[in-house]
Write an enzyme that holds these catalytic residues in place. Structure first.
Site, mmCIF file in Angstrom:
data_model
loop_
_atom_site.group_PDB
_atom_site.id
_atom_site.type_symbol
_atom_site.label_atom_id
_atom_site.label_comp_id
_atom_site.label_asym_id
_atom_site.label_seq_id
_atom_site.Cartn_x
_atom_site.Cartn_y
_atom_site.Cartn_z
ATOM 1 N N GLY A 157 1.677 -30.517 35.571
ATOM 2 C CA GLY A 157 1.901 -29.114 35.900
ATOM 3 C C GLY A 157 2.976 -28.493 35.034
ATOM 4 C CB THR B 146 0.259 -23.967 31.446
ATOM 5 O OG1 THR B 146 0.173 -24.928 30.396
ATOM 6 C CG2 THR B 146 -0.061 -22.594 30.891
ATOM 7 C CB THR C 146 2.161 -22.150 24.484
ATOM 8 O OG1 THR C 146 2.098 -20.906 23.803
ATOM 9 C CG2 THR C 146 0.754 -22.674 24.697
ATOM 10 C CD GLU D 111 -1.665 -32.272 26.441
ATOM 11 O OE1 GLU D 111 -2.171 -31.872 27.495
ATOM 12 O OE2 GLU D 111 -0.710 -31.685 25.871
#
Length: 387
Positions: A123, A125, A131, A245
């Site tokens: 969690g 954004t 961003t 990621e």
């Protein structure tokens, strides 16, 4: 530990391909049509140990590096699947592995390795910041042995198919810190407990079968023991997960790119128009060849990012560039594949349109191509910050 080219890990490739072969195109097509979650596929990956690749052996995992993990993600996508259903656990657990306390690791990691728990969600954004992570408005205020969370998140994936979530919140007001990246902290959130009181989940339907949500926090209480690392240092910690990621998603795009080039090459070699295979025409050959060249180049940058990450060296630039190159290459391969399948490219039974939608996401998420260009301009080339 990851040392050489990803091609050197053929045993991993062969094993993942064998598992993926048990879930053919028809399985993924049916999951997509039903807007369902591929539970059977993710469970099979977990039982085989692939979801525990990055967990140290001391906690029940395989103790592999990001290079090996990236191969797993690549092969899932190259086989026609979508790693978006499960990649969150790979990069989220690295934040816990690298910055969690020994108590947290002993409590959580063995259960992730066995499949008893899933840590698929992050969690970060928010609707008003996108961003611009350092300006998030979700707050966590310490009250005794708990933190009380209020705020909102958006585009938070796999919440409905995860037991735990890593949450980034501001613990010190922005006006009270010297640098805007300070005063942010990360927490482990028990999703079921949160949904029972303090967190509301609102699903967001989208063009891809990707479970994502908007979250609302109203006086959500989190035990202080669920703080990861030191209070106020969360932005630095979260970068560990974000670099992993971006590198893993680069690998997924590379897998997509190979899937598209494999499919379109086979199709244009057999499809005859005006008395000859359409793949004999340079107007067909060149876009496919160009996409393949760019996939190969992206693969090299992916390997470099993995090598640096596994060595504990700075890799922000390489992770971002790998994601940029791979997303661009897979999108160009997708366009060529759809174009040269003609009308059949739009038919669900060929799976091209499904994969086309899936790979398009990565021009936008988890970081847009424009933000990557800004990052490289500022942090690599030394140009003035543009925002």
């Amino acid at each position: 530990m990851y040392q050489n080219r990803t091609d050197d890990f053929q045993d991993i490739r062969d094993a993942v391909r064998a598992l993926c072969a048990e879930f053919p195109d028809s399985y993924h097509r049916e999951i997509d049509e039903a807007r369902a979650y591929p539970e059977a596929f993710v469970d099979a990956l977990t039982r085989a140990g692939w979801m525990a690749a990055l967990i140290p052996e001391a906690y029940g995992g395989s103790g592999l590096g990001l290079g090996e993990a990236s191969i797993i993600m690549e092969e899932i996508n190259r086989a026609g699947g979508n790693s978006g259903a499960c990649h969150g656990q790979m990069y989220n657990m690295n934040t816990l592995v690298r910055h969690g306390s020994e108590e947290q690791k002993q409590r959580i990691l063995p259960k992730l390795a066995s499949g008893e728990l899933r840590l698929q969600s992050m969690g970060v954004t928010e609707p008003t910041t996108g961003t611009d992570t350092t300006r998030i408005r979700t707050t966590a205020v310490r009250k005794g042995d708990r933190y009380v969370v209020n705020g909102q998140k958006v585009w938070i994936s796999r919440v409905q198919h995860s037991d735990l979530m890593i949450l980034l919140a501001r613990t010190t007001p922005l006006a009270e810190v010297k640098k805007k990246s300070e005063g942010l902290s990360i927490f482990l959130v028990d999703i079921k407990a949160a949904m029972a009181g303090g967190m509301t989940v609102q699903p967001i339907r989208n063009m891809v079968n990707h479970e994502t949500n908007e979250l609302f926090f109203e006086n959500l209480e989190i035990p202080a023991e669920n703080l990861i690392g030191e209070e106020g240092q969360g932005f630095k910690y979260i970068l560990t997960g974000l670099n992993a990621e971006r590198t893993l998603i680069a690998a997924e795009c590379i897998g997509d790119g190979y899937w598209f080039t494999d499919r379109v090459t086979a199709y244009v070699s057999e499809r005859e128009v005006f008395g000859r295979p359409i793949g004999q025409n340079q107007g067909v050959q060149f876009p496919i060849a160009e996409a393949y060249i760019e996939i190969e180049a992206a693969n090299l940058m992916r390997e470099k990012a993995c090598r640096l990450y596994d060595a504990g060296a700075p890799c922000g630039a390489e992770a971002n560039m790998a994601k940029y190159l791979a997303a661009k290459a897979s999108w160009e391969a997708a366009n060529a594949c759809l174009q040269f399948h003609g009308g059949f490219g739009f038919a669900a039974e060929y799976d091209v349109e499904r994969k086309f939608r899936e790979t398009r996401l990565y021009q936008v998420a988890p970081i847009s191509t424009n933000l990557i260009l800004s990052y490289v301009a500022e942090h690599v080339l030394g140009l003035p910050r543009s925002f």
